[in-house]
Design a protein around this motif. Structure first.
Motif, short mmCIF file in Angstrom:
data_model
loop_
_atom_site.label_atom_id
_atom_site.label_comp_id
_atom_site.label_asym_id
_atom_site.label_seq_id
_atom_site.Cartn_x
_atom_site.Cartn_y
_atom_site.Cartn_z
N THR A 144 14.50 -41.62 -122.73
CA THR A 144 15.17 -40.51 -122.06
C THR A 144 16.59 -40.93 -121.70
O THR A 144 16.80 -42.03 -121.16
CB THR A 144 14.42 -40.07 -120.79
OG1 THR A 144 13.13 -39.59 -121.14
CG2 THR A 144 15.18 -38.97 -120.06
N THR A 185 20.42 -39.59 -119.87
CA THR A 185 20.90 -38.63 -118.88
C THR A 185 21.70 -37.52 -119.55
O THR A 185 22.20 -37.67 -120.68
CB THR A 185 21.78 -39.31 -117.83
OG1 THR A 185 23.01 -39.75 -118.46
CG2 THR A 185 21.08 -40.50 -117.20
N ARG A 239 14.69 -37.82 -125.40
CA ARG A 239 14.67 -36.68 -124.48
C ARG A 239 15.94 -36.73 -123.63
O ARG A 239 16.49 -37.81 -123.40
CB ARG A 239 13.43 -36.70 -123.60
CG ARG A 239 12.13 -36.62 -124.39
CD ARG A 239 10.94 -36.28 -123.53
NE ARG A 239 9.71 -36.35 -124.29
CZ ARG A 239 9.29 -35.40 -125.14
NH1 ARG A 239 10.01 -34.31 -125.32
NH2 ARG A 239 8.15 -35.55 -125.80
N GLU A 292 17.44 -35.81 -119.97
CA GLU A 292 16.99 -35.56 -118.60
C GLU A 292 17.33 -34.14 -118.16
O GLU A 292 18.48 -33.69 -118.24
CB GLU A 292 17.69 -36.57 -117.67
CG GLU A 292 17.10 -36.67 -116.29
CD GLU A 292 17.76 -37.79 -115.52
OE1 GLU A 292 17.04 -38.68 -115.06
OE2 GLU A 292 19.01 -37.77 -115.39
#
Length: 369
Positions: A8, A10, A244, A246
């Motif tokens: 993940t 940001t 991913r 965030e």
């Protein structure tokens, strides 16, 4: 890789990766006109929208990456230096506005391979092309004997008229030329304003050995991701690293070489067709930016202007400049700046500087509200 193992990043990292991939960092101020082919290769193409409300999209997008560029440098690269060429992409291009544009000549081997793939043309268009074998041959013969020719001078001798649910019905010559352009048989040799002048591709483009088709499509996907930095996985297959973002739903693909480390931003005025925000869904997900090109919206219903220019500040999209080129008065008229943030003195000065820089590029003076 299991879902739980997907990295993940940001939202700030994702935005900075996207801006860096589009070569919109502070170091763009140091590029020169000779860097244009390399810039186009990185972006994959300069989209062609010759509408001159503010500036033609290809020229403005190039100038945003190379602020020292002269307006005629883009057309010179196509028609004189031949480091760029006008190209029409396959129908499976994920953004229609980006299907037609200027490409780097170094990309020709894999673009030729993709153009020859039967799947690069819609089945209905392919059927129309098959039904117009005689028309196809006559267009090529006329170009061979008389070319290069403006589109208006090419005979409409269609065996079967073109039919569509849109405005292409009976545009037989245009549709034949564009389909043959995808296949690599003809090419736009030059433009006179918005009018296209066509010739046989073999007379304009250098001979190349087409890439293997599988390699070509993989290159297409890899180059797309490289120019985005990070993209939704819709059309990318297994290219890139699954990640991913965030606070954003779904899985994304990250270019293997992408990083936000050492990011240094700048303020820039973007074209409405700029690749950074051309994917409007990604634009909303990563930037929360509300924007639409209102060129074809009735004037009374426009919120930001016919060709409003988004303002990039570092890794944020912070406003829109409602402007129009007034050639008769020699002015770039700024009607209003729509701010999405409260601008400080630094941002106000930088936006004014960018407006002045764009006006100079267009040989106009800035006329502020």
């Amino acid at each position: 890789m299991a879902s739980s193992e997907i990295r993940t990043i940001t939202l700030e990292e994702a935005r900075r990766i996207a801006v860096r991939a589009q070569w919109l960092e502070a170091d763009s101020l140091e590029r020169e006109a000779g860097d244009l082919p390399e810039v186009v290769e990185q972006l994959t193409l300069l989209p062609l929208n010759p509408t001159d409300i503010v500036a033609p999209s290809a020229e403005q997008i190039a100038h945003t990456r190379i602020p020292s560029l002269v307006h005629d440098d883009v057309r010179r690269a196509v028609e004189v230096e031949q480091t760029l060429f006008e190209h029409l992409g396959p129908h499976r291009h994920p953004m229609e506005a980006w299907a037609i544009g200027l490409r780097a000549m170094t990309d020709l081997p894999w673009l030729v391979a993709i153009g020859r793939d039967p799947s690069s043309i819609h089945s209905s268009a392919s059927e129309w092309l098959d039904a117009n074998g005689g028309f196809h041959a006559r267009v090529l013969m006329q170009l061979r004997e008389e070319g290069p020719l403006p589109q208006a001078d090419i005979d409409d001798a269609a065996d079967v008229p073109f039919r569509s649910s849109g405005w292409n019905t009976d545009r037989n010559v245009a549709m034949m030329l564009e389909l043959l352009q995808i296949r690599g048989e003809v090419v736009v040799a030059e433009r006179h304003g918005t009018a296209r002048v066509w010739d046989l591709a073999a007379r304009v483009l250098p001979p190349v050995e087409p890439a293997r088709l599988d390699d070509a499509w993989r290159t297409w996907r890899e180059r797309w991701l490289r120019s985005c930095g990070i993209s939704r996985a819709t059309h990318l297959g297994d290219v890139g690293e699954p990640v991913r973002v965030e606070g954003v739903r779904g899985e994304w693909r990250l270019d293997p070489g992408a990083t936000a480390e050492g990011f240094a931003g700048r303020v820039a005025l973007l074209s409405p067709l700029d690749r950074l925000l051309a994917d409007r869904k990604r634009m909303v997900q990563l930037w929360g930016f509300e924007y639409a090109l209102e060129q074809y919206t009735p004037a009374a219903k426009r919120r930001w202007g016919a060709f409003a220019l988004p303002i990039l500040d570092g890794d944020r999209l912070v406003g829109k400049v409602d402007a129009k080129s007034d050639r008769d008065a020699g002015a770039l008229r700024v009607h209003r700046i729509h701010w999405d943030v409260e601008p400080d003195a630094r941002l106000l000065r930088a936006a004014d500087d960018e407006i002045a820089r764009l006006a100079a590029f267009l040989s106009l003076r800035p006329a502020m509200p």
